[in-house]
Motif scaffolding. Structure first.
Motif, PDB file in Angstrom:
ATOM      1  N   TYR A 134       0.808  -1.218   0.000  1.00  0.00           N
ATOM      2  CA  TYR A 134       0.000   0.000   0.000  1.00  0.00           C
ATOM      3  C   TYR A 134       0.847   1.276   0.000  1.00  0.00           C
ATOM      4  O   TYR A 134       0.454   2.288  -0.594  1.00  0.00           O
ATOM      5  CB  TYR A 134      -0.974   0.002   1.182  1.00  0.00           C
ATOM      6  CG  TYR A 134      -0.341  -0.127   2.537  1.00  0.00           C
ATOM      7  CD1 TYR A 134       0.083   0.988   3.238  1.00  0.00           C
ATOM      8  CD2 TYR A 134      -0.173  -1.377   3.127  1.00  0.00           C
ATOM      9  CE1 TYR A 134       0.666   0.869   4.492  1.00  0.00           C
ATOM     10  CE2 TYR A 134       0.398  -1.513   4.365  1.00  0.00           C
ATOM     11  CZ  TYR A 134       0.826  -0.390   5.054  1.00  0.00           C
ATOM     12  OH  TYR A 134       1.406  -0.513   6.288  1.00  0.00           O
ATOM     13  N   VAL A 165       1.975   1.684  -3.499  1.00  0.00           N
ATOM     14  CA  VAL A 165       0.807   2.069  -4.299  1.00  0.00           C
ATOM     15  C   VAL A 165       0.544   3.555  -4.153  1.00  0.00           C
ATOM     16  O   VAL A 165       0.314   4.273  -5.141  1.00  0.00           O
ATOM     17  CB  VAL A 165      -0.434   1.247  -3.882  1.00  0.00           C
ATOM     18  CG1 VAL A 165      -1.705   1.840  -4.472  1.00  0.00           C
ATOM     19  CG2 VAL A 165      -0.276  -0.206  -4.308  1.00  0.00           C
ATOM     20  N   ASP A 185       3.258   5.248  -6.156  1.00  0.00           N
ATOM     21  CA  ASP A 185       3.176   5.033  -7.595  1.00  0.00           C
ATOM     22  C   ASP A 185       1.951   5.700  -8.214  1.00  0.00           C
ATOM     23  O   ASP A 185       2.016   6.230  -9.332  1.00  0.00           O
ATOM     24  CB  ASP A 185       3.141   3.536  -7.894  1.00  0.00           C
ATOM     25  CG  ASP A 185       3.231   3.231  -9.379  1.00  0.00           C
ATOM     26  OD1 ASP A 185       4.357   3.200  -9.901  1.00  0.00           O
ATOM     27  OD2 ASP A 185       2.171   3.037 -10.010  1.00  0.00           O
ATOM     28  N   LYS A 186       0.832   5.665  -7.509  1.00  0.00           N
ATOM     29  CA  LYS A 186      -0.411   6.255  -8.033  1.00  0.00           C
ATOM     30  C   LYS A 186      -0.457   7.764  -7.863  1.00  0.00           C
ATOM     31  O   LYS A 186      -1.413   8.404  -8.295  1.00  0.00           O
ATOM     32  CB  LYS A 186      -1.622   5.623  -7.344  1.00  0.00           C
ATOM     33  CG  LYS A 186      -1.739   4.109  -7.505  1.00  0.00           C
ATOM     34  CD  LYS A 186      -1.955   3.686  -8.948  1.00  0.00           C
ATOM     35  CE  LYS A 186      -3.331   4.059  -9.449  1.00  0.00           C
ATOM     36  NZ  LYS A 186      -3.552   3.514 -10.828  1.00  0.00           N
ATOM     37  N   PHE A 213      -0.573   9.472  -4.987  1.00  0.00           N
ATOM     38  CA  PHE A 213      -1.355   9.961  -3.851  1.00  0.00           C
ATOM     39  C   PHE A 213      -0.515  10.876  -2.954  1.00  0.00           C
ATOM     40  O   PHE A 213      -1.027  11.877  -2.434  1.00  0.00           O
ATOM     41  CB  PHE A 213      -1.904   8.796  -3.021  1.00  0.00           C
ATOM     42  CG  PHE A 213      -2.823   7.881  -3.789  1.00  0.00           C
ATOM     43  CD1 PHE A 213      -3.453   8.289  -4.965  1.00  0.00           C
ATOM     44  CD2 PHE A 213      -3.063   6.589  -3.338  1.00  0.00           C
ATOM     45  CE1 PHE A 213      -4.295   7.443  -5.669  1.00  0.00           C
ATOM     46  CE2 PHE A 213      -3.908   5.730  -4.031  1.00  0.00           C
ATOM     47  CZ  PHE A 213      -4.522   6.154  -5.201  1.00  0.00           C
ATOM     48  N   GLY A 246      -3.796   4.721  -0.170  1.00  0.00           N
ATOM     49  CA  GLY A 246      -3.045   3.645  -0.806  1.00  0.00           C
ATOM     50  C   GLY A 246      -3.470   2.278  -0.298  1.00  0.00           C
ATOM     51  O   GLY A 246      -3.572   1.328  -1.067  1.00  0.00           O
ATOM     52  N   TYR A 254      -6.873   1.396  -1.795  1.00  0.00           N
ATOM     53  CA  TYR A 254      -6.736   1.067  -3.222  1.00  0.00           C
ATOM     54  C   TYR A 254      -6.076  -0.301  -3.392  1.00  0.00           C
ATOM     55  O   TYR A 254      -6.480  -1.105  -4.240  1.00  0.00           O
ATOM     56  CB  TYR A 254      -5.910   2.143  -3.924  1.00  0.00           C
ATOM     57  CG  TYR A 254      -5.901   2.008  -5.433  1.00  0.00           C
ATOM     58  CD1 TYR A 254      -6.800   2.735  -6.211  1.00  0.00           C
ATOM     59  CD2 TYR A 254      -5.012   1.148  -6.077  1.00  0.00           C
ATOM     60  CE1 TYR A 254      -6.813   2.605  -7.599  1.00  0.00           C
ATOM     61  CE2 TYR A 254      -5.015   1.012  -7.456  1.00  0.00           C
ATOM     62  CZ  TYR A 254      -5.916   1.741  -8.214  1.00  0.00           C
ATOM     63  OH  TYR A 254      -5.927   1.602  -9.572  1.00  0.00           O
ATOM     64  N   HIS A 281      -7.594  -3.451  -5.402  1.00  0.00           N
ATOM     65  CA  HIS A 281      -6.968  -3.798  -6.684  1.00  0.00           C
ATOM     66  C   HIS A 281      -5.695  -4.599  -6.424  1.00  0.00           C
ATOM     67  O   HIS A 281      -4.586  -4.135  -6.695  1.00  0.00           O
ATOM     68  CB  HIS A 281      -6.646  -2.530  -7.484  1.00  0.00           C
ATOM     69  CG  HIS A 281      -7.818  -1.615  -7.699  1.00  0.00           C
ATOM     70  ND1 HIS A 281      -8.197  -0.664  -6.774  1.00  0.00           N
ATOM     71  CD2 HIS A 281      -8.705  -1.534  -8.722  1.00  0.00           C
ATOM     72  CE1 HIS A 281      -9.255  -0.017  -7.224  1.00  0.00           C
ATOM     73  NE2 HIS A 281      -9.590  -0.529  -8.405  1.00  0.00           N
ATOM     74  N   GLU A 295      -3.061  -5.257  -9.404  1.00  0.00           N
ATOM     75  CA  GLU A 295      -2.307  -4.060  -9.779  1.00  0.00           C
ATOM     76  C   GLU A 295      -1.308  -3.693  -8.683  1.00  0.00           C
ATOM     77  O   GLU A 295      -0.154  -3.347  -8.969  1.00  0.00           O
ATOM     78  CB  GLU A 295      -3.264  -2.891 -10.032  1.00  0.00           C
ATOM     79  CG  GLU A 295      -2.539  -1.618 -10.444  1.00  0.00           C
ATOM     80  CD  GLU A 295      -3.471  -0.425 -10.604  1.00  0.00           C
ATOM     81  OE1 GLU A 295      -2.960   0.686 -10.867  1.00  0.00           O
ATOM     82  OE2 GLU A 295      -4.705  -0.600 -10.458  1.00  0.00           O
ATOM     83  N   ALA A 296      -1.748  -3.768  -7.429  1.00  0.00           N
ATOM     84  CA  ALA A 296      -0.866  -3.443  -6.315  1.00  0.00           C
ATOM     85  C   ALA A 296       0.323  -4.395  -6.264  1.00  0.00           C
ATOM     86  O   ALA A 296       1.460  -3.976  -5.978  1.00  0.00           O
ATOM     87  CB  ALA A 296      -1.636  -3.477  -4.999  1.00  0.00           C
ATOM     88  N   ILE A 333       2.784  -3.319  -8.829  1.00  0.00           N
ATOM     89  CA  ILE A 333       3.483  -2.111  -8.401  1.00  0.00           C
ATOM     90  C   ILE A 333       4.595  -2.468  -7.427  1.00  0.00           C
ATOM     91  O   ILE A 333       5.725  -1.966  -7.530  1.00  0.00           O
ATOM     92  CB  ILE A 333       2.488  -1.115  -7.763  1.00  0.00           C
ATOM     93  CG1 ILE A 333       1.577  -0.510  -8.839  1.00  0.00           C
ATOM     94  CG2 ILE A 333       3.235  -0.012  -6.999  1.00  0.00           C
ATOM     95  CD1 ILE A 333       0.450   0.343  -8.295  1.00  0.00           C
TER      96      ILE A 333
END
Length: 300
Positions: free
Chosen positions: A12, A15, A18-19, A21, A211, A214, A218, A221-222, A225
């Motif tokens: 997390y 994530v 990377d996303k 946030f 994170g 999310y 997901h 995807e996590a 990542i």
């Protein structure tokens, strides 16, 4: 800093980075692997890390016993403890009563051993009849696979990685079966940082919790990542861990991720007192001193 090493359950943080946030709230984050409660708390106390995730019960014991009052808890990653004893199915350890006479392994100073006496007492077994060995986080799976120990004290969601390392089915004894009121991983920071820059920490924790939400929503995807960010990580195993972690992250009450109700903290303190890990008649203000409930409430 992560709780203990870097595994799928820690995705997390990566994530959130990377996303974008963290970037959205103007923060650059360097994520380092933690080693165990003692080490992580020392890194916070010395100012070498600004935020880490530790086991809630271990943090309560440290603070309530006076060993370390330099920190406060800001939010919960897990609504229940993830601590567990994982063993090979073939070992026959199907309940706590199979543990006396066995040898377990964990990281020195880590929460699985610290909380084991409480788990044992509530399960009705003699903790002194269980032996402990120690190793680094990456060594534990190999200890079990090689038959050096009968079980390892790790997070419940680590089962997929253990099974892959051992190439055999595994089973787990979750501490939450008996320690129901305890939170799992919690976000902590040094009191001076909280007082000196509360807005920075508020932005950080919101992004981190975003994170976490999310990542468990997901998991594939996590997992990718995490595998892209940390050499040697297996995206598939990480996704399996995150799927197991989802019910621990999302509050059953429908409350926001990260929620820490003061009443739960009070019950956690009472539980630790009842099993002798905190002194009886401890400071009635302890729940509010160790958990910054006002900070946690401000995140909603």
């Amino acid at each position: 800093m992560t709780t203990l090493g870097t595994q799928g359950r820690d995705a997390y943080g990566f994530v959130a980075r990377d996303k974008g946030f963290f970037a959205e709230v103007g923060i650059e984050v360097d994520i380092q692997p933690g080693q165990a409660g003692d080490y992580n708390h020392q890194m916070i106390r010395s100012g070498q890390a600004q935020v880490t995730v530790v086991d809630a019960a271990g943090a309560l014991v440290r603070y309530g016993s006076g060993r370390d009052t330099s920190f406060q808890i800001l939010a919960a990653i897990h609504q229940q403890t993830l601590l567990s004893i994982v063993s090979l199915e073939a070992s026959g350890i199907t309940n706590a009563h199979a543990l006396p006479g066995r040898t377990l392994a964990t990281v020195k100073g880590a929460a699985p051993e610290v909380l084991f006496p409480a788990y044992a007492r509530l399960a009705g077994i003699d903790a002194s009849k269980v032996s402990w060995q120690y190793g680094s986080a990456p060594q534990l799976n190999s200890y079990l696979a090689a038959g050096r120990v009968d079980g390892i004290g790790i997070f419940l969601v680590g089962q997929p990685g253990v099974a892959a390392a051992a190439k055999r089915p595994v089973s787990a004894l979750p501490y939450s079966e008996y320690l129901r009121d305890l939170f799992g991983g919690v976000v902590v920071a040094q009191k001076e940082t909280i007082t000196g820059n509360p807005d920075l920490l508020r932005r950080f924790v919101r992004a981190l919790l975003r994170g976490a939400e999310y990542a468990v929503a997901h998991p594939e995807e996590a997992g990718r990542i995490l595998a892209g960010a940390v050499k040697g990580q297996d995206a598939r195993l990480a996704a399996e861990e995150l799927r197991l972690m989802r019910p621990y992250v999302i509050p059953a009450s429908g409350a926001p991720v990260g929620t820490m109700e003061e009443e739960r903290v009070v019950r956690s303190v009472a539980l630790l007192q009842s099993v002798g890990l905190l002194p009886g008649g401890a400071n009635p203000e302890l729940p509010r001193q160790v958990v910054d409930v006002d900070f946690a409430g401000s995140l909603r």
